[in-house]
Design an enzyme around this catalytic site. Structure first.
Site, PDB file in Angstrom:
ATOM      1  N   TYR A 136      -0.540  -2.883  -2.562  1.00 53.88           N
ATOM      2  CA  TYR A 136      -1.580  -2.892  -1.519  1.00 53.88           C
ATOM      3  C   TYR A 136      -1.839  -1.463  -1.044  1.00 53.88           C
ATOM      4  O   TYR A 136      -2.941  -1.114  -0.639  1.00 53.88           O
ATOM      5  CB  TYR A 136      -1.193  -3.829  -0.366  1.00 53.88           C
ATOM      6  N   LYS A 169      -5.694  -1.053   6.908  1.00 55.82           N
ATOM      7  CA  LYS A 169      -5.586  -2.240   7.769  1.00 55.82           C
ATOM      8  C   LYS A 169      -4.823  -1.917   9.055  1.00 55.82           C
ATOM      9  O   LYS A 169      -5.118  -2.490  10.112  1.00 55.82           O
ATOM     10  CB  LYS A 169      -4.933  -3.403   7.019  1.00 55.82           C
TER      11      LYS A 169
HETATM   12  P1  NAD Z   1     -14.792 -10.709  -0.778  1.00 55.62           P
HETATM   13  O1  NAD Z   1     -14.845  -9.861  -1.985  1.00 55.62           O
HETATM   14  O2  NAD Z   1     -15.443 -12.013  -0.850  1.00 55.62           O
HETATM   15  O3  NAD Z   1     -15.365  -9.903   0.482  1.00 55.62           O
HETATM   16  C1  NAD Z   1     -15.270  -8.498   0.605  1.00 55.62           C
HETATM   17  C2  NAD Z   1     -16.621  -8.043   1.084  1.00 55.62           C
HETATM   18  O4  NAD Z   1     -16.624  -6.636   1.342  1.00 55.62           O
HETATM   19  C3  NAD Z   1     -17.729  -8.307   0.055  1.00 55.62           C
HETATM   20  O5  NAD Z   1     -18.713  -9.127   0.635  1.00 55.62           O
HETATM   21  C4  NAD Z   1     -18.275  -6.932  -0.234  1.00 55.62           C
HETATM   22  O6  NAD Z   1     -19.668  -6.924  -0.452  1.00 55.62           O
HETATM   23  C5  NAD Z   1     -17.937  -6.221   1.066  1.00 55.62           C
HETATM   24  N1  NAD Z   1     -18.024  -4.758   0.950  1.00 55.62           N
HETATM   25  C6  NAD Z   1     -17.238  -3.909   0.240  1.00 55.62           C
HETATM   26  N2  NAD Z   1     -17.694  -2.651   0.373  1.00 55.62           N
HETATM   27  C7  NAD Z   1     -18.789  -2.701   1.187  1.00 55.62           C
HETATM   28  C8  NAD Z   1     -19.699  -1.734   1.701  1.00 55.62           C
HETATM   29  N3  NAD Z   1     -19.577  -0.430   1.405  1.00 55.62           N
HETATM   30  N4  NAD Z   1     -20.692  -2.148   2.526  1.00 55.62           N
HETATM   31  C9  NAD Z   1     -20.821  -3.467   2.835  1.00 55.62           C
HETATM   32  N5  NAD Z   1     -19.996  -4.426   2.379  1.00 55.62           N
HETATM   33  C10 NAD Z   1     -18.998  -4.044   1.562  1.00 55.62           C
HETATM   34  O7  NAD Z   1     -13.231 -10.853  -0.426  1.00 55.62           O
HETATM   35  P2  NAD Z   1     -12.481 -11.460   0.845  1.00 55.62           P
HETATM   36  O8  NAD Z   1     -11.095 -11.678   0.375  1.00 55.62           O
HETATM   37  O9  NAD Z   1     -13.243 -12.572   1.418  1.00 55.62           O
HETATM   38  O10 NAD Z   1     -12.449 -10.225   1.866  1.00 55.62           O
HETATM   39  C11 NAD Z   1     -12.965 -10.278   3.184  1.00 55.62           C
HETATM   40  C12 NAD Z   1     -11.985  -9.624   4.152  1.00 55.62           C
HETATM   41  O11 NAD Z   1     -10.815 -10.426   4.221  1.00 55.62           O
HETATM   42  C13 NAD Z   1     -11.541  -8.223   3.774  1.00 55.62           C
HETATM   43  O12 NAD Z   1     -11.463  -7.435   4.938  1.00 55.62           O
HETATM   44  C14 NAD Z   1     -10.151  -8.467   3.230  1.00 55.62           C
HETATM   45  O13 NAD Z   1      -9.338  -7.328   3.370  1.00 55.62           O
HETATM   46  C15 NAD Z   1      -9.705  -9.575   4.123  1.00 55.62           C
HETATM   47  N6  NAD Z   1      -8.541 -10.318   3.652  1.00 55.62           N
HETATM   48  C16 NAD Z   1      -8.532 -10.895   2.415  1.00 55.62           C
HETATM   49  C17 NAD Z   1      -7.422 -11.596   1.985  1.00 55.62           C
HETATM   50  C18 NAD Z   1      -7.350 -12.212   0.602  1.00 55.62           C
HETATM   51  O14 NAD Z   1      -6.252 -12.476   0.113  1.00 55.62           O
HETATM   52  N7  NAD Z   1      -8.495 -12.481  -0.048  1.00 55.62           N
HETATM   53  C19 NAD Z   1      -6.308 -11.730   2.833  1.00 55.62           C
HETATM   54  C20 NAD Z   1      -6.351 -11.152   4.105  1.00 55.62           C
HETATM   55  C21 NAD Z   1      -7.479 -10.449   4.511  1.00 55.62           C
HETATM   56  O1  0WE Z   2      -7.716  -6.677   1.446  1.00 52.30           O
HETATM   57  C1  0WE Z   2      -7.547  -7.189   0.369  1.00 52.30           C
HETATM   58  C2  0WE Z   2      -8.197  -6.610  -0.878  1.00 52.30           C
HETATM   59  C3  0WE Z   2      -9.272  -5.627  -0.565  1.00 52.30           C
HETATM   60  C4  0WE Z   2      -9.762  -4.856  -1.761  1.00 52.30           C
HETATM   61  C5  0WE Z   2      -9.903  -5.385  -3.024  1.00 52.30           C
HETATM   62  C6  0WE Z   2     -10.395  -4.598  -4.059  1.00 52.30           C
HETATM   63  C7  0WE Z   2     -10.512  -5.087  -5.483  1.00 52.30           C
HETATM   64  C8  0WE Z   2     -11.592  -4.366  -6.241  1.00 52.30           C
HETATM   65  C9  0WE Z   2     -10.101  -3.538  -1.546  1.00 52.30           C
HETATM   66  N1  0WE Z   2     -10.578  -2.751  -2.540  1.00 52.30           N
HETATM   67  C10 0WE Z   2     -10.735  -3.258  -3.780  1.00 52.30           C
HETATM   68  N2  0WE Z   2     -11.229  -2.434  -4.757  1.00 52.30           N
HETATM   69  C11 0WE Z   2     -11.617  -2.884  -5.965  1.00 52.30           C
HETATM   70  O2  0WE Z   2     -12.028  -2.102  -6.844  1.00 52.30           O
HETATM   71  N3  0WE Z   2      -6.695  -8.269   0.284  1.00 52.30           N
HETATM   72  C12 0WE Z   2      -5.948  -8.653   1.452  1.00 52.30           C
HETATM   73  C13 0WE Z   2      -6.428  -9.032  -0.966  1.00 52.30           C
HETATM   74  C14 0WE Z   2      -5.280  -8.375  -1.648  1.00 52.30           C
HETATM   75  O3  0WE Z   2      -5.452  -7.296  -2.427  1.00 52.30           O
HETATM   76  C15 0WE Z   2      -4.192  -6.899  -2.864  1.00 52.30           C
HETATM   77  C16 0WE Z   2      -3.227  -7.760  -2.339  1.00 52.30           C
HETATM   78  C17 0WE Z   2      -3.932  -8.700  -1.556  1.00 52.30           C
HETATM   79  C18 0WE Z   2      -3.334  -9.827  -0.763  1.00 52.30           C
HETATM   80  C19 0WE Z   2      -3.836  -5.825  -3.675  1.00 52.30           C
HETATM   81  C20 0WE Z   2      -2.501  -5.629  -3.982  1.00 52.30           C
HETATM   82  C21 0WE Z   2      -1.534  -6.469  -3.459  1.00 52.30           C
HETATM   83  C22 0WE Z   2      -1.893  -7.545  -2.644  1.00 52.30           C
END
Ligand code: NAD
Ligand code: 0WE
Length: 265
Positions: A157, A164
């Site tokens: 991460y 974060k």
């Molecule tokens: P997702 O890919 O569906 O959403 C990520 C969003 O970020 C996308 O809609 C993308 O368009 C947007 N984004 C990235 N760069 C951008 C930019 N420059 N301008 C505008 N938008 C931009 O994935 P998700 O998992 O739904 O992520 C949403 C949030 O939830 C993130 O903050 C992520 O860190 C958080 N989160 C995700 C998880 C997980 O396991 N998926 C867990 C905890 C928190």
């Molecule tokens: O916040 C996230 C992921 C956000 C994210 C994902 C990507 C993938 C594509 C940010 N930047 C990028 N850049 C890319 O090019 N999460 C909470 C999901 C997540 O991502 C991980 C996790 C978890 C959980 C990455 C490593 C380990 C755990």
């Protein structure tokens, strides 16, 4: 009548039908909110427009959160078309892919650090500044999405954990700044969910199964689990809560030790 009836919300971060922001949007729609969506580019516009239409939202606005001009344009449009806002959902995170693999020190360049913090944390400050005048005198609520990597080291991460941590501090400083205007600011720290942002992360499936073994609820959380908690924090039901990070992770973060569950039915 739903507990978000009469509320207008800006939702930043829907990319696909698996997005956490889409889980939040569906619950908010169910509870009577009127929704406004944004997308950062034309490729995502094609995916998001049908989703937006399915919940009766108006035109999808263009917003790359790294652009001050696009941020200004979004709030100018909302001011002109609607004149007010009650809720803001920030569900945006990005770090260069090469920073999310390998050892932390080796993989974290100055540029990856800058981009991760700009897209994933500064964008909340910028969006809150734009939304605040539209929320004046309306019990506004702002919500962002965080992850356990803000407060614990998690393999791969990497720099996103630092971003974060900054995002969670952002929640506390915005809460103090905007609270006197009646605007609340909170975060949800969600457990891992298979979304576009999780696609292609090496070992993500293993992480999901490990969490489901160890978490008190013995399962992973869903976008609807997050959506229900989000709708509460965005509604007047949570009027006394601000500056808070609420874990929606099946209790995973609360466990200090866990043994394989042989005896469980
Ligand atoms: P997702 O890919 O569906 O959403 C990520 C969003 O970020 C996308 O809609 C993308 O368009 C947007 N984004 C990235 N760069 C951008 C930019 N420059 N301008 C505008 N938008 C931009 O994935 P998700 O998992 O739904 O992520 C949403 C949030 O939830 C993130 O903050 C992520 O860190 C958080 N989160 C995700 C998880 C997980 O396991 N998926 C867990 C905890 C928190
Ligand atoms: O916040 C996230 C992921 C956000 C994210 C994902 C990507 C993938 C594509 C940010 N930047 C990028 N850049 C890319 O090019 N999460 C909470 C999901 C997540 O991502 C991980 C996790 C978890 C959980 C990455 C490593 C380990 C755990």
């Amino acid at each position: 009548m739903g507990f978000l009836a009469g509320k207008r919300a800006l939702i930043v971060g829907v990319a696909t039908e698996r997005s956490i922001a889409w889980g939040i949007a569906q619950v908010m729609h169910r509870e009577g909110a009127q929704l406004i969506f944004t997308v950062p580019n034309d490729k995502l516009r094609e995916r998001v427009e049908p989703l937006a239409a399915s919940v009766g939202a108006g035109p999808v606005l263009s917003l790359d959160v790294t652009s001050d001009a696009e941020l200004d344009a979004v709030f100018a449009t909302i001011t002109r078309e609607h004149g007010s806002l009650d809720a803001l959902v920030h569900a945006v995170a990005f770090a260069p892919r090469e920073a999310l693999a390998g050892g932390f020190a080796e993989s974290t360049s100055r540029e990856a650090f800058r981009i991760a913090h700009d897209v994933s944390s500064y964008s909340l400050t910028a969006l809150a500044r734009g939304a605040a005048p539209l929320m004046a005198g309306r019990a506004g609520s702002i919500l962002t999405l965080s992850y356990l990597g803000a407060v614990r080291s998690i393999p791969s991460y990497n720099v996103m954990g630092l971003a974060k941590a900054s995002l969670e501090a952002n929640v506390r400083f915005l809460a103090a700044d905007l609270g006197p205007k009646g605007i609340r600011v909170n975060g949800i720290s969600a457990g891992p969910i298979k979304t576009l942002a999780a696609a292609g992360i090496a070992g993500f499936r293993k992480m999901l199964s490990r969490v489901a073994e160890v978490a008190p609820l013995r399962r992973n959380v869903t976008p609807e689990d997050v959506g229900n908690a989000a709708a509460f924090l965005l509604s007047d039901l949570s009027a006394g809560i601000t500056g808070e990070i609420l874990y929606v992770d099946g209790g995973f973060n609360t466990v200090g030790m866990s043994f394989p569950a042989e005896a469980e039915s």
